[in-house]
Design an enzyme around this catalytic site. Structure first.
Site, mmCIF file in Angstrom:
data_model
loop_
_atom_site.group_PDB
_atom_site.id
_atom_site.type_symbol
_atom_site.label_atom_id
_atom_site.label_comp_id
_atom_site.label_asym_id
_atom_site.label_seq_id
_atom_site.Cartn_x
_atom_site.Cartn_y
_atom_site.Cartn_z
ATOM 1 N N ARG A 99 -4.546 9.231 21.081
ATOM 2 C CA ARG A 99 -4.593 9.307 22.535
ATOM 3 C C ARG A 99 -3.258 9.858 23.027
ATOM 4 N NH1 ARG A 99 -3.419 4.885 26.649
ATOM 5 N NH2 ARG A 99 -3.982 5.903 28.596
ATOM 6 N N HIS A 114 -0.381 10.210 33.046
ATOM 7 C CA HIS A 114 0.434 9.085 32.585
ATOM 8 C C HIS A 114 1.766 9.136 33.319
ATOM 9 C CE1 HIS A 114 0.881 6.093 29.090
ATOM 10 N NE2 HIS A 114 1.911 5.884 29.925
ATOM 11 N N GLU A 163 -2.911 3.192 33.844
ATOM 12 C CA GLU A 163 -2.173 2.061 34.423
ATOM 13 C C GLU A 163 -1.784 2.234 35.884
ATOM 14 O OE1 GLU A 163 1.042 0.458 32.168
ATOM 15 O OE2 GLU A 163 -0.241 -0.078 30.478
ATOM 16 N N ASN A 190 -5.551 -1.597 28.702
ATOM 17 C CA ASN A 190 -4.236 -1.726 28.085
ATOM 18 C C ASN A 190 -3.866 -3.200 28.109
ATOM 19 O OD1 ASN A 190 -4.419 1.028 28.147
ATOM 20 N ND2 ASN A 190 -2.587 1.367 29.382
ATOM 21 N N TYR A 235 -1.345 -6.188 26.596
ATOM 22 C CA TYR A 235 -0.142 -6.594 25.889
ATOM 23 C C TYR A 235 0.078 -8.103 25.944
ATOM 24 C CZ TYR A 235 1.271 -1.670 25.780
ATOM 25 O OH TYR A 235 1.322 -0.320 25.545
ATOM 26 N N GLU A 289 -4.300 0.657 24.888
ATOM 27 C CA GLU A 289 -2.923 0.388 24.450
ATOM 28 C C GLU A 289 -2.801 -1.065 24.043
ATOM 29 O OE1 GLU A 289 0.314 1.354 27.079
ATOM 30 O OE2 GLU A 289 -0.565 3.279 27.667
#
Length: 487
Positions: free
Chosen positions: A113, A157, A203, A331, A333, A392
């Site tokens: 990606r 991005h 994002e 995404n 985390y 992500e």
């Protein structure tokens, strides 16, 4: 008795182990070893990949007609980047892309990606495209395919053309939304003969709040809540316009969807009441972007909370925003909210994080492996999503080169092992996660932290541009090869 078990005892045990004493399992211990479960497998067609973004790795900011982005401007503003660096050079990926694709192949990963720099394709954001700029992405895609890696493109991005920020106020204007739709259509017409999946915007939850609300990211603005909400609405509109443009100008069968850092809600513990509360919270806390995209409306709760600061919109815009997606990228985390059921009209409440909550090398990156189980599970339930990618996931680490030239990033391996086991739990229960993109392929320009935070599988010496595999490369290669995560 527990209090008598001291560090001295631990040291003695460690010493015996180092000498090879008492390492052979016998009796009940041997039986326990024999009874250990084998590796936990993922679906047979699961997509294993890695990811990067243009401004963080490409460099060559003045090459082949590329225009300036808001991050070029921001990074060159004194005091904005922690280590006083910029992305001017970064990883020199613009010239070293073949070498870097070789790293992906070395990993055994089958997908990559990457993001396309809008100002490289349209230096002014609109108007005449820049053929030399787009030629780079043609070469990149061709090389990926030559080396057996499937390309997944991301259109935005965070590197908004500075010209749009200057002329119309960037995302403060719906003119930028329209320009993004035009850019998306142009790219789709050029690459969808070879690129089958396109992420639109990466994002929004980060760059809208950080860039336009808190002044932390580019373009460094601190706008009132009403303007921030309008910015977010324009970004959602841009996503919808891009989906429509890709459908119109891309090859039939091209898949498209967003990549969003979902406001990840986790039940405080697994009871029906807490799970239901987390479902409600997931919908409400994501209404400003994911929710309006997937439902075609803002929730009553979101509008009531925003009050006079709610975005202004039309029914026609909501229809565009909710253009059907083929997948949703998440995404993930860290847990952002732990949720418990509450005896109040909303039915849920957010619990405070204790000061002792564990985190990784980046202080914001709290360790909550269960997040990668609950976030896609709840999203799929709330919005009836049929295809999810973890677009992500990863962590920074200290990542020092040792005297032997190796990087022993055991903390990253710990993080990935635990998160991937929770992801396997999700897929085994039917949560529709179809692929995983590890962030990131290599160390890079980590936005406001410059080059101090390292998220890569490959260590990069930014003076020599030498790439060195970290221990996590071997770990991830093993996961990909077995399509399974070990115990």
């Amino acid at each position: 008795m527990f209090g008598e078990f001291s560090r001295r005892h631990l040291a003695k045990l460690a010493g015996l182990s180092a000498l090879g004493i008492a390492t052979a399992p016998t009796g009940a211990t041997a039986q326990a070893v024999a009874d250990r479960p084998g590796p936990a497998s993922f679906p047979k067609d699961f997509v294993w990949g890695t990811a990067t973004s243009a401004y963080q790795i490409e460099g060559a900011v003045n090459e082949d007609g590329r225009g300036r982005s808001i991050w070029d401007t921001f990074a060159h503003t004194p005091g904005k980047i922690e280590d006083h660096t910029t992305g001017d050079r970064a990883n020199e990926h613009y010239t070293r892309y073949k070498e870097d694709i070789g790293l992906i192949k070395e990993l055994g990963a089958k997908a990559y990606r990457f993001s396309i720099a809008w100002p490289r394709v349209f230096p002014e954001g609109t108007g005449k495209p820049n053929p030399k700029g787009f030629d780079f992405y043609d070469r990149l895609v061709d090389e990926l395919l030559r080396q057996g890696v499937e390309p997944y493109a991301t259109l935005y991005h965070w590197d908004l053309p500075q010209a749009l920020e200057d002329k119309v106020g960037g995302w403060r204007s719906s003119e930028t939304s329209k320009a993004f739709g035009d850019y998306a259509g142009y790219v789709a017409a050029r690459i969808t003969d070879r690129v089958r999946s396109i992420f639109t915007i990466n994002e929004a939850g980060r760059f809208v709040n950080f860039g336009y609300g808190w002044g932390i990211d580019a373009p460094g603005l601190k706008l009132p809540d009403a303007e921030v909400n309008q910015v977010r609405h324009h970004v959602a509109l841009a996503h919808g316009l891009a989906v429509q443009a890709i459908r119109a100008q891309g090859r039939a069968g091209t898949k498209v969807g967003p990549a969003e850092n979902i406001a990840a809600c986790v039940p405080a513990f697994d009871t029906p009441e807490n799970v239901r509360a987390a479902e409600i919270a997931t919908r409400e806390l994501n209404s400003g972007f994911l929710g309006v995209i997937l439902e075609g409306k803002y929730t009553d709760g979101f509008l009531e909370y925003a009050g006079k600061a709610a975005p202004k919109f039309t029914d026609a815009e909501l229809k565009i925003i909710s253009s059907p997606n083929d997948f949703v990228g998440l995404n993930i985390y860290a847990p952002q909210f732990y949720i418990a059921a509450a005896d109040k009209p909303s039915g849920w409440r957010v619990l405070p994080f204790p000061a002792s909550f564990p985190h990784m090398n980046s202080e914001w990156l709290r360790v909550g492996p269960e997040t990668i189980y609950w976030a896609p599970r709840l999203a799929a339930k709330v919005w009836n999503i049929e295809t999810i990618y973890i677009s992500e996931n990863g962590t920074s680490s200290e990542d020092k080169l040792h005297a032997d030239g190796q990087v022993y990033d055991l903390d990253r391996i710990m993080y990935l092992r635990n998160y991937l086991r929770q992801l396997q739990r999700a897929t085994s229960e039917g949560v529709p996660v179809r692929g995983y993109f590890l962030w990131s392929l290599m160390d890079n320009f980590e936005w406001i932290f410059g080059y101090e935070k390292r998220f890569g599988l490959y260590h990069v010496d930014f003076e020599t541009q030498r790439r060195t595999p970290k221990l996590s490369v071997a770990f991830y290669r093993d996961v990909v090869a077995r399509n399974a995560i070990g115990v």
